[in-house]
Design a protein around this motif. Structure first.
Motif, PDB file in Angstrom:
ATOM      1  N   ALA A  14       0.814  -1.220   0.000  1.00 21.02           N
ATOM      2  CA  ALA A  14       0.000   0.000   0.000  1.00 21.02           C
ATOM      3  C   ALA A  14       0.846   1.267   0.000  1.00 21.02           C
ATOM      4  O   ALA A  14       0.359   2.329  -0.365  1.00 21.02           O
ATOM      5  CB  ALA A  14      -0.937  -0.002   1.203  1.00 21.02           C
ATOM      6  N   GLY A  15       2.102   1.160   0.363  1.00 17.92           N
ATOM      7  CA  GLY A  15       2.964   2.334   0.428  1.00 17.92           C
ATOM      8  C   GLY A  15       3.638   2.681  -0.888  1.00 17.92           C
ATOM      9  O   GLY A  15       4.367   3.669  -0.968  1.00 17.92           O
ATOM     10  N   PHE A  20      -4.365  -0.717 -10.441  1.00 18.63           N
ATOM     11  CA  PHE A  20      -5.663  -1.243 -10.037  1.00 18.63           C
ATOM     12  C   PHE A  20      -6.171  -2.148 -11.156  1.00 18.63           C
ATOM     13  O   PHE A  20      -6.185  -1.753 -12.316  1.00 18.63           O
ATOM     14  CB  PHE A  20      -6.652  -0.090  -9.814  1.00 18.63           C
ATOM     15  N   VAL A  21      -6.616  -3.354 -10.818  1.00 19.99           N
ATOM     16  CA  VAL A  21      -7.102  -4.301 -11.822  1.00 19.99           C
ATOM     17  C   VAL A  21      -8.619  -4.380 -11.762  1.00 19.99           C
ATOM     18  O   VAL A  21      -9.212  -4.623 -10.715  1.00 19.99           O
ATOM     19  CB  VAL A  21      -6.485  -5.695 -11.604  1.00 19.99           C
ATOM     20  N   CYS A  22      -9.228  -4.170 -12.918  1.00 21.70           N
ATOM     21  CA  CYS A  22     -10.682  -4.213 -13.088  1.00 21.70           C
ATOM     22  C   CYS A  22     -11.013  -5.407 -13.982  1.00 21.70           C
ATOM     23  O   CYS A  22     -10.482  -5.509 -15.091  1.00 21.70           O
ATOM     24  CB  CYS A  22     -11.135  -2.896 -13.724  1.00 21.70           C
ATOM     25  N   TYR A  23     -11.889  -6.294 -13.497  1.00 18.32           N
ATOM     26  CA  TYR A  23     -12.233  -7.497 -14.258  1.00 18.32           C
ATOM     27  C   TYR A  23     -13.525  -8.090 -13.733  1.00 18.32           C
ATOM     28  O   TYR A  23     -13.973  -7.770 -12.635  1.00 18.32           O
ATOM     29  CB  TYR A  23     -11.116  -8.538 -14.156  1.00 18.32           C
ATOM     30  N   SER A  24     -14.122  -8.981 -14.489  1.00 20.92           N
ATOM     31  CA  SER A  24     -15.283  -9.734 -14.033  1.00 20.92           C
ATOM     32  C   SER A  24     -14.787 -10.988 -13.320  1.00 20.92           C
ATOM     33  O   SER A  24     -13.854 -11.654 -13.778  1.00 20.92           O
ATOM     34  CB  SER A  24     -16.144 -10.153 -15.232  1.00 20.92           C
ATOM     35  N   HIS A  25     -15.445 -11.325 -12.231  1.00 17.30           N
ATOM     36  CA  HIS A  25     -15.041 -12.525 -11.489  1.00 17.30           C
ATOM     37  C   HIS A  25     -15.209 -13.797 -12.308  1.00 17.30           C
ATOM     38  O   HIS A  25     -14.542 -14.797 -12.028  1.00 17.30           O
ATOM     39  CB  HIS A  25     -15.804 -12.615 -10.169  1.00 17.30           C
ATOM     40  N   VAL A  26     -16.042 -13.764 -13.317  1.00 17.24           N
ATOM     41  CA  VAL A  26     -16.195 -14.916 -14.216  1.00 17.24           C
ATOM     42  C   VAL A  26     -14.860 -15.216 -14.902  1.00 17.24           C
ATOM     43  O   VAL A  26     -14.539 -16.370 -15.185  1.00 17.24           O
ATOM     44  CB  VAL A  26     -17.301 -14.638 -15.263  1.00 17.24           C
ATOM     45  N   ASP A  27     -14.056 -14.188 -15.127  1.00 16.46           N
ATOM     46  CA  ASP A  27     -12.782 -14.314 -15.834  1.00 16.46           C
ATOM     47  C   ASP A  27     -11.586 -14.446 -14.892  1.00 16.46           C
ATOM     48  O   ASP A  27     -10.443 -14.305 -15.301  1.00 16.46           O
ATOM     49  CB  ASP A  27     -12.575 -13.083 -16.728  1.00 16.46           C
ATOM     50  N   ARG A  28     -11.832 -14.707 -13.637  1.00 13.13           N
ATOM     51  CA  ARG A  28     -10.802 -14.669 -12.605  1.00 13.13           C
ATOM     52  C   ARG A  28      -9.559 -15.498 -12.938  1.00 13.13           C
ATOM     53  O   ARG A  28      -8.443 -15.022 -12.788  1.00 13.13           O
ATOM     54  CB  ARG A  28     -11.389 -15.119 -11.272  1.00 13.13           C
ATOM     55  N   SER A  29      -9.722 -16.725 -13.364  1.00  8.08           N
ATOM     56  CA  SER A  29      -8.544 -17.572 -13.590  1.00  8.08           C
ATOM     57  C   SER A  29      -7.658 -17.013 -14.704  1.00  8.08           C
ATOM     58  O   SER A  29      -6.430 -16.999 -14.577  1.00  8.08           O
ATOM     59  CB  SER A  29      -8.928 -19.025 -13.863  1.00  8.08           C
ATOM     60  N   ILE A  45       0.470  -4.684  -7.763  1.00  2.00           N
ATOM     61  CA  ILE A  45      -0.860  -4.909  -8.307  1.00  2.00           C
ATOM     62  C   ILE A  45      -1.908  -4.908  -7.195  1.00  2.00           C
ATOM     63  O   ILE A  45      -1.761  -5.614  -6.200  1.00  2.00           O
ATOM     64  CB  ILE A  45      -0.934  -6.276  -9.041  1.00  2.00           C
ATOM     65  N   TRP A  46      -2.986  -4.137  -7.392  1.00  3.55           N
ATOM     66  CA  TRP A  46      -4.129  -4.174  -6.482  1.00  3.55           C
ATOM     67  C   TRP A  46      -5.308  -4.772  -7.227  1.00  3.55           C
ATOM     68  O   TRP A  46      -5.645  -4.349  -8.322  1.00  3.55           O
ATOM     69  CB  TRP A  46      -4.516  -2.762  -6.034  1.00  3.55           C
ATOM     70  N   PHE A  47      -5.918  -5.768  -6.620  1.00  2.00           N
ATOM     71  CA  PHE A  47      -7.184  -6.289  -7.132  1.00  2.00           C
ATOM     72  C   PHE A  47      -7.983  -6.750  -5.933  1.00  2.00           C
ATOM     73  O   PHE A  47      -7.479  -6.756  -4.810  1.00  2.00           O
ATOM     74  CB  PHE A  47      -6.985  -7.389  -8.186  1.00  2.00           C
ATOM     75  N   LEU A  61     -12.652   0.559  -2.695  1.00  3.85           N
ATOM     76  CA  LEU A  61     -12.447   0.606  -4.143  1.00  3.85           C
ATOM     77  C   LEU A  61     -12.114   2.018  -4.597  1.00  3.85           C
ATOM     78  O   LEU A  61     -11.192   2.230  -5.383  1.00  3.85           O
ATOM     79  CB  LEU A  61     -13.688   0.107  -4.886  1.00  3.85           C
ATOM     80  N   ALA A  62     -12.854   2.998  -4.091  1.00  2.11           N
ATOM     81  CA  ALA A  62     -12.600   4.390  -4.459  1.00  2.11           C
ATOM     82  C   ALA A  62     -11.188   4.802  -4.063  1.00  2.11           C
ATOM     83  O   ALA A  62     -10.476   5.447  -4.845  1.00  2.11           O
ATOM     84  CB  ALA A  62     -13.638   5.307  -3.802  1.00  2.11           C
ATOM     85  N   ASN A  63     -10.760   4.424  -2.867  1.00  2.00           N
ATOM     86  CA  ASN A  63      -9.402   4.756  -2.424  1.00  2.00           C
ATOM     87  C   ASN A  63      -8.342   4.074  -3.284  1.00  2.00           C
ATOM     88  O   ASN A  63      -7.326   4.683  -3.623  1.00  2.00           O
ATOM     89  CB  ASN A  63      -9.201   4.377  -0.958  1.00  2.00           C
ATOM     90  N   ALA A  64      -8.586   2.822  -3.635  1.00  2.00           N
ATOM     91  CA  ALA A  64      -7.611   2.097  -4.454  1.00  2.00           C
ATOM     92  C   ALA A  64      -7.508   2.699  -5.852  1.00  2.00           C
ATOM     93  O   ALA A  64      -6.423   2.789  -6.427  1.00  2.00           O
ATOM     94  CB  ALA A  64      -7.981   0.618  -4.530  1.00  2.00           C
TER      95      ALA A  64
END
Length: 108
Positions: A14-15, A20-29, A45-47, A61-64
């Motif tokens: 965090a420092g 930030f990673v944006c994705y659908s959980h359906v595509d997680r793997s 990486i933040w997800f 989420l807004a902070n990330a």
């Protein structure tokens, strides 16, 4: 990489500046495979696996997003249909964040 099994995801620092990673959980793997490569190359990486139990999702989420260097958006039919993904991308735009788009599947 089909068939590969990934260990439980890592935590981000965090420092330090992060993606930030944006994705659908359906595509997680498929997404985990791609971001593992970035993580192993030294990117922070933040997800959503990094969210703290009991935290307020919208606030965290807004902070990330507001604190990220860029937003990495994995586009698939499922991610464009997901309101959370659309909201995350819009919030990043409003905060003038660089958005990098990766098309995992053909999407209209």
């Amino acid at each position: 990489m089909p068939g590969m099994v990934y260990k439980k995801p890592w935590s981000y620092d965090a420092g330090k500046p992060h993606i930030f990673v944006c994705y659908s959980h359906v595509d997680r793997s498929a997404v985990l495979g791609q971001i593992r490569i970035l993580h192993d190359a030294g990117f922070n990486i933040w997800f959503d696996e990094g969210m703290h139990a009991g935290s307020e999702w919208p606030e965290e989420l807004a902070n990330a997003i507001s604190g990220c260097e860029s937003l990495l958006y994995f586009v698939t039919p499922d991610s464009v249909a997901t309101r959370n993904c659309r909201d995350e991308v819009q919030y990043a735009r409003e905060h003038k964040k660089r958005i990098v788009v990766v098309h995992l599947k053909e999407t209209k």
